[in-house]
Write a protein that holds these residues in place. Sequence first.
Motif, PDB file in Angstrom:
ATOM      1  N   ILE A  18       0.839  -1.197   0.000  1.00 59.81           N
ATOM      2  CA  ILE A  18       0.000   0.000   0.000  1.00 59.81           C
ATOM      3  C   ILE A  18       0.876   1.250   0.000  1.00 59.81           C
ATOM      4  CG2 ILE A  18      -1.644   1.346   1.368  1.00 59.81           C
ATOM      5  CD1 ILE A  18      -2.897  -1.377   2.222  1.00 59.81           C
ATOM      6  N   GLU A  19       1.912   1.253   0.836  1.00 57.97           N
ATOM      7  CA  GLU A  19       2.832   2.398   0.890  1.00 57.97           C
ATOM      8  C   GLU A  19       3.489   2.645  -0.460  1.00 57.97           C
ATOM      9  OE1 GLU A  19       5.742   1.724   3.955  1.00 57.97           O
ATOM     10  OE2 GLU A  19       4.196   1.502   5.494  1.00 57.97           O
ATOM     11  N   LEU A  23      -0.830  -1.968  -4.797  1.00 56.93           N
ATOM     12  CA  LEU A  23      -2.095  -2.687  -4.716  1.00 56.93           C
ATOM     13  C   LEU A  23      -3.247  -1.859  -5.263  1.00 56.93           C
ATOM     14  CD1 LEU A  23      -1.959  -4.658  -1.342  1.00 56.93           C
ATOM     15  CD2 LEU A  23      -1.567  -5.471  -3.659  1.00 56.93           C
ATOM     16  N   GLY A  24      -3.006  -1.219  -6.361  1.00 59.35           N
ATOM     17  CA  GLY A  24      -4.064  -0.484  -7.046  1.00 59.35           C
ATOM     18  C   GLY A  24      -4.732   0.541  -6.160  1.00 59.35           C
ATOM     19  N   GLU A  25      -6.034   0.406  -6.014  1.00 56.82           N
ATOM     20  CA  GLU A  25      -6.812   1.404  -5.284  1.00 56.82           C
ATOM     21  C   GLU A  25      -7.015   1.085  -3.810  1.00 56.82           C
ATOM     22  OE1 GLU A  25     -10.269   2.779  -7.345  1.00 56.82           O
ATOM     23  OE2 GLU A  25      -9.291   2.604  -9.291  1.00 56.82           O
ATOM     24  N   ILE A  26      -6.345   0.045  -3.305  1.00 59.80           N
ATOM     25  CA  ILE A  26      -6.446  -0.253  -1.879  1.00 59.80           C
ATOM     26  C   ILE A  26      -5.656   0.817  -1.122  1.00 59.80           C
ATOM     27  CG2 ILE A  26      -5.872  -1.869  -0.027  1.00 59.80           C
ATOM     28  CD1 ILE A  26      -6.291  -4.136  -2.017  1.00 59.80           C
ATOM     29  N   LYS A  27      -6.342   1.497  -0.229  1.00 65.38           N
ATOM     30  CA  LYS A  27      -5.717   2.589   0.519  1.00 65.38           C
ATOM     31  C   LYS A  27      -5.511   2.247   1.990  1.00 65.38           C
ATOM     32  CE  LYS A  27      -6.040   5.345  -3.040  1.00 65.38           C
ATOM     33  NZ  LYS A  27      -5.128   5.002  -4.072  1.00 65.38           N
ATOM     34  N   ASN A  28      -6.224   1.220   2.470  1.00 69.75           N
ATOM     35  CA  ASN A  28      -6.187   0.919   3.897  1.00 69.75           C
ATOM     36  C   ASN A  28      -6.324  -0.586   4.085  1.00 69.75           C
ATOM     37  OD1 ASN A  28      -6.658   0.696   6.662  1.00 69.75           O
ATOM     38  ND2 ASN A  28      -7.837   2.601   6.719  1.00 69.75           N
ATOM     39  N   SER A  52      -8.525 -13.306  -3.803  1.00 70.72           N
ATOM     40  CA  SER A  52      -9.480 -12.907  -4.851  1.00 70.72           C
ATOM     41  C   SER A  52     -10.409 -11.780  -4.401  1.00 70.72           C
ATOM     42  CB  SER A  52     -10.289 -14.112  -5.315  1.00 70.72           C
ATOM     43  OG  SER A  52      -9.452 -15.047  -5.935  1.00 70.72           O
ATOM     44  N   PRO A  53     -10.912 -11.795  -3.156  1.00 67.37           N
ATOM     45  CA  PRO A  53     -11.772 -10.674  -2.737  1.00 67.37           C
ATOM     46  C   PRO A  53     -11.051  -9.325  -2.728  1.00 67.37           C
ATOM     47  CG  PRO A  53     -12.059 -12.548  -1.273  1.00 67.37           C
ATOM     48  CD  PRO A  53     -10.893 -12.865  -2.155  1.00 67.37           C
ATOM     49  N   PHE A  54      -9.717  -9.320  -2.612  1.00 76.09           N
ATOM     50  CA  PHE A  54      -8.971  -8.067  -2.622  1.00 76.09           C
ATOM     51  C   PHE A  54      -9.091  -7.376  -3.976  1.00 76.09           C
ATOM     52  CE2 PHE A  54      -5.516  -9.652   0.595  1.00 76.09           C
ATOM     53  CZ  PHE A  54      -6.512 -10.032   1.478  1.00 76.09           C
ATOM     54  N   PHE A  57     -11.393  -4.366  -4.321  1.00 78.11           N
ATOM     55  CA  PHE A  57     -10.909  -3.087  -3.804  1.00 78.11           C
ATOM     56  C   PHE A  57      -9.739  -2.544  -4.620  1.00 78.11           C
ATOM     57  CE2 PHE A  57     -12.829  -5.213  -0.122  1.00 78.11           C
ATOM     58  CZ  PHE A  57     -13.757  -4.250   0.246  1.00 78.11           C
ATOM     59  N   ALA A  58      -8.857  -3.446  -5.051  1.00 77.15           N
ATOM     60  CA  ALA A  58      -7.648  -3.019  -5.759  1.00 77.15           C
ATOM     61  C   ALA A  58      -7.931  -2.686  -7.216  1.00 77.15           C
ATOM     62  CB  ALA A  58      -6.592  -4.115  -5.696  1.00 77.15           C
ATOM     63  N   LYS A  59      -8.960  -3.329  -7.766  1.00 73.11           N
ATOM     64  CA  LYS A  59      -9.257  -3.228  -9.201  1.00 73.11           C
ATOM     65  C   LYS A  59      -8.042  -3.707 -10.002  1.00 73.11           C
ATOM     66  CE  LYS A  59     -12.799   0.156  -8.544  1.00 73.11           C
ATOM     67  NZ  LYS A  59     -13.273   1.487  -8.668  1.00 73.11           N
TER      68      LYS A  59
END
Length: 75
Positions: A18-19, A23-28, A52-54, A57-59
């Motif tokens: 994330i930093e 991970l795409g659009e995952i922010k948290n 897979s569920p991620f 959020f990540a797109k």
Amino acid sequence: MLKQKIVEIISGSIEKCIENKKLGEIKNIKDLAIIVEKPKNTDFGDFSINISPFAKFAKMAPPLIAQNIVENLVS
């Protein structure tokens, strides 16, 4: 106990991703449920995490998410 350690290690890797905006659009990390399971097929290892569920959020494609997490594993 071992499952909790695995969750901690994977969480650390996800936080690094994330930093580094890997991970795409995952922010948290709080958006994600990290569940450690035993795979039905033991050829796939002793434990697994379904990422897979991620993808929602990540797109991003799940294999790319998994690759980024592996590349950022905290040792």
